[in-house]
Design a protein around this motif. Structure first.
Motif, PDB file in Angstrom:
ATOM      1  N   GLY A 147      -1.761 -26.425 -32.941  1.00  0.00           N
ATOM      2  CA  GLY A 147       0.188 -26.351 -32.527  1.00  0.00           C
ATOM      3  C   GLY A 147       0.596 -25.792 -31.494  1.00  0.00           C
ATOM      4  N   LEU A 148      -0.311 -25.287 -30.793  1.00  0.00           N
ATOM      5  CA  LEU A 148       0.684 -24.938 -28.873  1.00  0.00           C
ATOM      6  C   LEU A 148       0.382 -26.425 -28.002  1.00  0.00           C
ATOM      7  CD1 LEU A 148      -1.431 -21.536 -28.459  1.00  0.00           C
ATOM      8  CD2 LEU A 148       1.336 -21.973 -28.944  1.00  0.00           C
ATOM      9  N   ALA A 149      -0.946 -26.869 -27.831  1.00  0.00           N
ATOM     10  CA  ALA A 149      -0.804 -28.350 -27.635  1.00  0.00           C
ATOM     11  C   ALA A 149       0.024 -29.267 -28.259  1.00  0.00           C
ATOM     12  CB  ALA A 149      -2.636 -28.609 -27.803  1.00  0.00           C
ATOM     13  N   LEU A 150       0.730 -29.173 -29.388  1.00  0.00           N
ATOM     14  CA  LEU A 150       2.026 -30.200 -29.569  1.00  0.00           C
ATOM     15  C   LEU A 150       3.323 -29.544 -28.810  1.00  0.00           C
ATOM     16  CD1 LEU A 150       0.951 -30.752 -33.541  1.00  0.00           C
ATOM     17  CD2 LEU A 150       0.940 -32.200 -32.153  1.00  0.00           C
ATOM     18  N   VAL A 151       3.097 -28.506 -29.219  1.00  0.00           N
ATOM     19  CA  VAL A 151       5.088 -28.691 -28.768  1.00  0.00           C
ATOM     20  C   VAL A 151       4.658 -28.121 -26.754  1.00  0.00           C
ATOM     21  CG1 VAL A 151       6.376 -26.193 -27.409  1.00  0.00           C
ATOM     22  CG2 VAL A 151       5.452 -26.107 -29.735  1.00  0.00           C
ATOM     23  N   LYS A 152       2.933 -27.417 -25.905  1.00  0.00           N
ATOM     24  CA  LYS A 152       3.342 -28.229 -24.587  1.00  0.00           C
ATOM     25  C   LYS A 152       3.086 -29.470 -24.446  1.00  0.00           C
ATOM     26  CE  LYS A 152       0.857 -23.726 -24.330  1.00  0.00           C
ATOM     27  NZ  LYS A 152      -0.274 -22.643 -23.551  1.00  0.00           N
ATOM     28  N   ASN A 153       2.821 -30.614 -24.622  1.00  0.00           N
ATOM     29  CA  ASN A 153       3.071 -32.104 -24.815  1.00  0.00           C
ATOM     30  C   ASN A 153       4.599 -32.767 -25.637  1.00  0.00           C
ATOM     31  OD1 ASN A 153       0.087 -32.898 -23.614  1.00  0.00           O
ATOM     32  ND2 ASN A 153      -0.125 -31.174 -24.573  1.00  0.00           N
ATOM     33  N   GLY A 154       5.464 -31.934 -26.143  1.00  0.00           N
ATOM     34  CA  GLY A 154       6.872 -32.841 -25.739  1.00  0.00           C
ATOM     35  C   GLY A 154       6.558 -32.836 -27.608  1.00  0.00           C
ATOM     36  N   ARG A 155       5.685 -32.697 -28.286  1.00  0.00           N
ATOM     37  CA  ARG A 155       5.674 -32.769 -30.004  1.00  0.00           C
ATOM     38  C   ARG A 155       6.448 -31.543 -30.649  1.00  0.00           C
ATOM     39  NH1 ARG A 155       3.011 -36.179 -26.577  1.00  0.00           N
ATOM     40  NH2 ARG A 155       2.129 -37.996 -27.068  1.00  0.00           N
ATOM     41  N   TYR A 156       7.596 -31.614 -31.027  1.00  0.00           N
ATOM     42  CA  TYR A 156       7.786 -30.295 -30.927  1.00  0.00           C
ATOM     43  C   TYR A 156       8.155 -30.357 -32.500  1.00  0.00           C
ATOM     44  CZ  TYR A 156       9.034 -30.193 -25.838  1.00  0.00           C
ATOM     45  OH  TYR A 156       9.552 -30.530 -25.040  1.00  0.00           O
ATOM     46  N   GLN A 157       8.561 -31.395 -32.731  1.00  0.00           N
ATOM     47  CA  GLN A 157       8.775 -30.720 -34.871  1.00  0.00           C
ATOM     48  C   GLN A 157       7.233 -30.775 -35.079  1.00  0.00           C
ATOM     49  OE1 GLN A 157      11.824 -30.816 -36.413  1.00  0.00           O
ATOM     50  NE2 GLN A 157      10.584 -30.534 -37.745  1.00  0.00           N
ATOM     51  N   LYS A 158       6.335 -31.261 -35.225  1.00  0.00           N
ATOM     52  CA  LYS A 158       4.772 -31.202 -35.857  1.00  0.00           C
ATOM     53  C   LYS A 158       4.297 -30.533 -35.313  1.00  0.00           C
ATOM     54  CE  LYS A 158       1.385 -32.273 -38.282  1.00  0.00           C
ATOM     55  NZ  LYS A 158       1.339 -32.703 -38.704  1.00  0.00           N
ATOM     56  N   GLY A 159       4.898 -29.700 -33.801  1.00  0.00           N
ATOM     57  CA  GLY A 159       3.543 -28.213 -33.566  1.00  0.00           C
ATOM     58  C   GLY A 159       4.765 -26.950 -33.781  1.00  0.00           C
ATOM     59  N   VAL A 160       6.193 -27.460 -34.533  1.00  0.00           N
ATOM     60  CA  VAL A 160       6.928 -25.863 -35.050  1.00  0.00           C
ATOM     61  C   VAL A 160       6.310 -25.814 -36.516  1.00  0.00           C
ATOM     62  CG1 VAL A 160       8.820 -25.285 -36.216  1.00  0.00           C
ATOM     63  CG2 VAL A 160       8.971 -26.411 -33.835  1.00  0.00           C
ATOM     64  N   GLU A 161       5.752 -27.251 -37.378  1.00  0.00           N
ATOM     65  CA  GLU A 161       4.947 -27.405 -38.266  1.00  0.00           C
ATOM     66  C   GLU A 161       3.841 -26.409 -38.659  1.00  0.00           C
ATOM     67  OE1 GLU A 161       3.337 -30.356 -40.888  1.00  0.00           O
ATOM     68  OE2 GLU A 161       5.038 -30.868 -39.897  1.00  0.00           O
ATOM     69  N   ILE A 162       2.980 -26.869 -37.284  1.00  0.00           N
ATOM     70  CA  ILE A 162       1.353 -26.206 -37.470  1.00  0.00           C
ATOM     71  C   ILE A 162       1.709 -24.706 -36.898  1.00  0.00           C
ATOM     72  CG2 ILE A 162      -0.211 -26.746 -36.145  1.00  0.00           C
ATOM     73  CD1 ILE A 162      -0.119 -28.719 -38.313  1.00  0.00           C
ATOM     74  N   LEU A 163       2.723 -24.387 -36.135  1.00  0.00           N
ATOM     75  CA  LEU A 163       2.779 -23.207 -35.871  1.00  0.00           C
ATOM     76  C   LEU A 163       2.983 -21.846 -36.868  1.00  0.00           C
ATOM     77  CD1 LEU A 163       4.325 -23.287 -31.735  1.00  0.00           C
ATOM     78  CD2 LEU A 163       1.386 -22.533 -32.315  1.00  0.00           C
ATOM     79  N   GLU A 164       3.898 -22.567 -36.855  1.00  0.00           N
ATOM     80  CA  GLU A 164       4.833 -21.717 -38.947  1.00  0.00           C
ATOM     81  C   GLU A 164       3.179 -21.373 -39.903  1.00  0.00           C
ATOM     82  OE1 GLU A 164       6.967 -20.201 -39.116  1.00  0.00           O
ATOM     83  OE2 GLU A 164       8.664 -21.540 -37.735  1.00  0.00           O
ATOM     84  N   LYS A 165       2.498 -22.280 -40.410  1.00  0.00           N
ATOM     85  CA  LYS A 165       1.179 -22.267 -40.952  1.00  0.00           C
ATOM     86  C   LYS A 165       0.593 -20.981 -40.204  1.00  0.00           C
ATOM     87  CE  LYS A 165       0.753 -27.695 -42.700  1.00  0.00           C
ATOM     88  NZ  LYS A 165       0.397 -27.971 -42.653  1.00  0.00           N
ATOM     89  N   SER A 166       0.745 -21.261 -38.979  1.00  0.00           N
ATOM     90  CA  SER A 166      -0.635 -19.957 -38.259  1.00  0.00           C
ATOM     91  C   SER A 166       0.303 -19.062 -38.535  1.00  0.00           C
ATOM     92  CB  SER A 166      -0.950 -20.125 -37.022  1.00  0.00           C
ATOM     93  OG  SER A 166       0.543 -20.302 -35.874  1.00  0.00           O
ATOM     94  N   LEU A 167       1.148 -18.727 -38.831  1.00  0.00           N
ATOM     95  CA  LEU A 167       1.870 -17.307 -38.451  1.00  0.00           C
ATOM     96  C   LEU A 167       1.429 -16.766 -39.676  1.00  0.00           C
ATOM     97  CD1 LEU A 167       5.726 -17.498 -37.033  1.00  0.00           C
ATOM     98  CD2 LEU A 167       3.666 -17.018 -36.068  1.00  0.00           C
ATOM     99  N   SER A 168       1.338 -17.489 -41.507  1.00  0.00           N
ATOM    100  CA  SER A 168       0.873 -17.135 -42.383  1.00  0.00           C
ATOM    101  C   SER A 168      -0.879 -15.953 -42.450  1.00  0.00           C
ATOM    102  CB  SER A 168       0.428 -17.623 -43.666  1.00  0.00           C
ATOM    103  OG  SER A 168      -0.468 -18.538 -42.977  1.00  0.00           O
ATOM    104  N   LEU A 169      -1.067 -16.846 -41.383  1.00  0.00           N
ATOM    105  CA  LEU A 169      -3.199 -16.248 -41.083  1.00  0.00           C
ATOM    106  C   LEU A 169      -2.873 -14.537 -39.923  1.00  0.00           C
ATOM    107  CD1 LEU A 169      -5.447 -18.979 -40.821  1.00  0.00           C
ATOM    108  CD2 LEU A 169      -4.577 -16.985 -42.707  1.00  0.00           C
ATOM    109  N   PHE A 170      -1.672 -14.656 -38.619  1.00  0.00           N
ATOM    110  CA  PHE A 170      -1.786 -14.314 -37.694  1.00  0.00           C
ATOM    111  C   PHE A 170      -0.258 -14.149 -37.096  1.00  0.00           C
ATOM    112  CE2 PHE A 170      -2.591 -12.127 -33.340  1.00  0.00           C
ATOM    113  CZ  PHE A 170      -2.443 -10.678 -33.698  1.00  0.00           C
ATOM    114  N   ASP A 171       0.369 -13.141 -37.114  1.00  0.00           N
ATOM    115  CA  ASP A 171       1.679 -12.934 -36.196  1.00  0.00           C
ATOM    116  C   ASP A 171       1.834 -12.316 -35.475  1.00  0.00           C
ATOM    117  OD1 ASP A 171       2.148 -10.403 -37.194  1.00  0.00           O
ATOM    118  OD2 ASP A 171       3.997 -10.922 -39.154  1.00  0.00           O
ATOM    119  N   GLN A 172       0.817 -11.909 -34.358  1.00  0.00           N
ATOM    120  CA  GLN A 172       1.106 -10.877 -33.287  1.00  0.00           C
ATOM    121  C   GLN A 172       0.690 -11.652 -32.359  1.00  0.00           C
ATOM    122  OE1 GLN A 172       2.364  -6.896 -33.995  1.00  0.00           O
ATOM    123  NE2 GLN A 172       2.714  -8.892 -35.325  1.00  0.00           N
TER     124      GLN A 172
END
Length: 704
Positions: A517-542
């Protein structure tokens, strides 16, 4: 809290005679010089072994002091080892087990704090980033000189301060009369890469590691000589040790921090003081014994918190009852999620607890060539290790050792070769497949792939990394290097596919999900990046980096409310991070431009100021700050900030373009034209058609 912790259990030495030196200055009048040499194997000092080189200055110190033939570090890394020395306790109590995620808690009493409270002037002079003041070992030092370069010099991989400069700084401090003093000098030079200055580079071109040690020895000669000249040697307790060793290929380890064999745990220890007779001690001792020894030799009360034993009996030609020595190597565990490695040395035996346990008879096999575990009764050894760990623990440990450091710290430690990571997902149990010995061949292949990349043999490097991934789908370093190869060639889609594969193959592992998710956002793929990063928050949100990137992505997509919320979460977790504050400031500038709201521009300035306070060398902050000032019609201040950005980064094309526009608006066409030409030079062949049209339009206005 600090005062009450220190006050508990302070004890007086039972006999005043134990605190007196046999001759020379009285104990209460002695100074203390502590010299720690990074990454130093004892067998590279000729007072330990004449096999590799001669170290006459250190030998001279040993010749009039006590040399301990079997001294051990508890950790094979810089920060934890120095913490063990300066706190007199192991990580079981203070919680600092590796270089990247730990900060020494202020509740713990350091040797410097103790001596400062007893009237000593205190100064420290360190040479490498793992001992930066941000990690907390500056506690108690009136002067903590960590003035090594912020960035590596041209042509060099790492930033460090050579021994000559560190020693010169220490001597400058010592040149000012100050009564009793404690001076700590840390020398980084033997740490890789091994590149000693001339004439040592040429003299030791086939063994540059030994060349670094020879160089350090020569510089210590200058330090000791100056102390002699100032008639301070007879008034000073001198302790010289290494923080850890270096494997140099032994046991398959190239450097240090991975395993805990004697190649990285065995360290030199020499103690010299007025009245102490020269001797060699064969008994096993450790870093935590240094603090109580200093207390005895300087006539100071020993804090009850100390875990080691004073070495004073050995300095008097006597002996003492041996104690178990706890050790660990937890970098791979804490940063990669591999099996932890802990152990204990006692009665000449060394037990290593890991999924594939090890047992060595150090009296007959100090090089640890024969693992006796298969034929041994191991439960008693494991039970003893658990007892030692329980006895060494402290109620403050949880607070002390789990303070995650910031993004810049992790990046700088990664540049030094340490496996620093943002967050590691630990397992509830580990099997042989997680043992460091099992994973070593893959670790070696990753190292070979890195070398192939440096040699420009990219196809070979890619094939090797793909083989590693096929064998071990969760080997993060292989994915990271493969991603970087494609990214460095401008193949962003291919690079992102590497992380997508990692994510797919490890869909329940936080590090792979968030990394993609971080790599997607840093390379301008914002929508997909948000989708993946939101999934990661279910495992760890700190994870502050995830919230920061979510803020960036939502801001780029125009959802200012959500961006503000997520940036707020990032700053709650890492309030002083320069990049995060810069991003929040830039977010408010963008919001001001799109909403024509001057208040947003004003809000941004506080974040830019905080980012500058955290990292004054971050050029992007000044570019964003200038944008806010320009919106607020503070043009001269904006120009000054843009010029600062270009001063810090002469190739900062955006700031250069902004200066061209700003000077044109101000009516200074000559200056504007100068920056237009500089912009063209910096952009070179990478300039797009749209960018060329814009700059050509500016040039025409400058000439009009």
């Amino acid at each position: 809290m600090k005062r009450s912790f220190r006050a508990v259990g302070l004890v007086f030495a039972s006999l005043l005679g134990l605190l007196a030196c046999a001759a020379g200055a009285g104990a209460a009048d002695l100074n203390l010089l502590l010299v720690t040499i990074d990454t130093l194997r004892p067998d590279r000092l000729s007072c330990y072994s004449p096999k590799y080189l001669q170290t006459p200055r250190i030998d001279g110190l040993a010749a009039k002091g006590v040399l301990f033939e079997r001294a051990f570090a508890h950790d094979p890394e810089t920060l934890p080892s120095h913490t063990n020395i300066l706190l007199g306790m192991t990580s079981l109590a203070h919680g600092v087990s590796e270089n990247s995620k730990s900060i020494v808690a202020p509740e713990f009493l350091t040797l410097a704090e103790l001596l400062k409270s007893r009237g000593f002037a205190t100064g420290a002079f360190v040479s490498g980033f793992p001992l930066d003041s941000r990690f907390g070992l500056n506690q108690g030092f009136e002067v903590y000189d960590d003035h090594y370069p912020a960035k590596a010099l041209p042509g060099e991989r790492f930033s460090e301060r050579q021994a000559a400069k560190t020693i010169a700084a220490a001597l400058q401090w010592l040149s000012v009369p100050k009564g009793k003093w404690f001076c700590w000098v840390h020398l980084w030079d033997p740490h890789d890469p091994y590149a000693p200055p001339e004439p040592f580079f040429t003299q030791y071109q086939d063994d540059p590691y030994s060349g670094e040690v020879a160089y350090v020895d020569s510089q210590l000669g200058l330090l000791f000589g100056e102390l002699e000249k100032r008639q301070l040697m007879d008034k000073t307790l001198i302790i010289l040790t290494g923080d850890h060793g270096e494997s140099l290929g032994d046991h398959g380890e190239t450097f240090h921090g991975y395993f805990a064999y004697n190649t990285t745990l065995w360290v030199p220890l020499i103690i010299s003081a007025p009245g102490v007779k020269a001797a060699r001690v064969k008994d096993y001792v450790s870093h935590v014994d240094i603090f109580p020894t200093v207390c005895d030799l300087l006539g100071q009360e020993k804090p009850a918190s100390l875990q080691g034993d004073s070495l004073l009996p050995f300095l008097r030609g006597k002996t003492k009852k041996p104690r178990p020595i706890y050790f660990e190597a937890l970098e791979a565990y804490l940063n990669r999620g591999w099996a932890p490695l802990r152990g204990v040395i006692e009665n000449g035996k060394k037990y290593i607890d890991s999924p594939i346990p090890e047992l060595y008879d150090l009296e007959n096999d100090f090089g640890e060539a024969k693992n006796l575990a298969a034929a041994a009764n191991l439960p008693p050894y494991n039970k003893r290790l658990q007892e030692v760990m329980k006895l060494g623990a402290s109620p403050l440990t949880a607070r002390a050792g789990r303070q995650t450091t910031d993004r810049e710290t992790l990046e700088r430690l990664q540049s030094l070769g340490y496996a620093a990571s943002r967050v590691t997902q630990l397992k509830s149990s580990y099997g042989p497949e997680d043992d460091l010995k099992t994973l070593l061949p893959l670790e070696q292949k990753v190292g070979l792939a890195s070398q192939l990349k440096k040699q420009g043999r990219l196809a070979e490097s890619v094939r090797l990394l793909e083989d590693i991934i096929k064998e071990r789908k969760d080997f993060a370093k292989a994915y990271d290097q493969l991603f970087e190869i494609y990214r460095s060639q401008g193949l962003i889609d291919d690079a992102l596919q590497v992380f997508e594969r990692a994510f797919t193959a490890n869909a329940d592992t936080y590090l792979f999900i968030s990394g993609y998710g971080l790599a997607l956002v840093k390379n301008g793929r914002y929508q997909k990046g948000v989708e993946i990063l939101e999934k990661s928050l279910s495992l760890f949100d700190q994870d502050a980096e995830v919230w920061n990137c979510l803020g960036v992505a939502y801001g780029k997509m125009g959802d200012f409310e959500k961006a503000g919320e997520d940036f707020g979460r990032a700053l709650t977790l890492a309030p002083d991070d320069a990049i995060f504050n810069d991003n929040v400031g830039t977010f408010y500038v963008t919001k001001a431009l799109k909403t024509r709201n001057l208040e947003s521009a004003r809000q941004s300035l506080a974040f830019f100021e905080k980012a500058i306070a955290a990292d004054p060398a971050l050029a992007s902050v000044y570019n964003g700050q200038a944008g806010a000032l320009r919106i607020l019609d503070r043009r001269d201040e904006a120009i000054a900030s843009w010029e600062k950005a270009v001063e810090l980064d002469p190739n900062f094309d955006m700031a250069i373009f902004n200066l061209a526009v700003a000077y044109l608006e101000k009516g200074n066409k000559a200056k504007a034209l100068e920056y237009c030409q500089k912009y063209l030079l910096v952009r070179g062949n990478n300039i797009t058609l749209e960018e060329r049209r814009e700059i050509n339009s500016l040039i025409q206005k400058c000439k009009g």
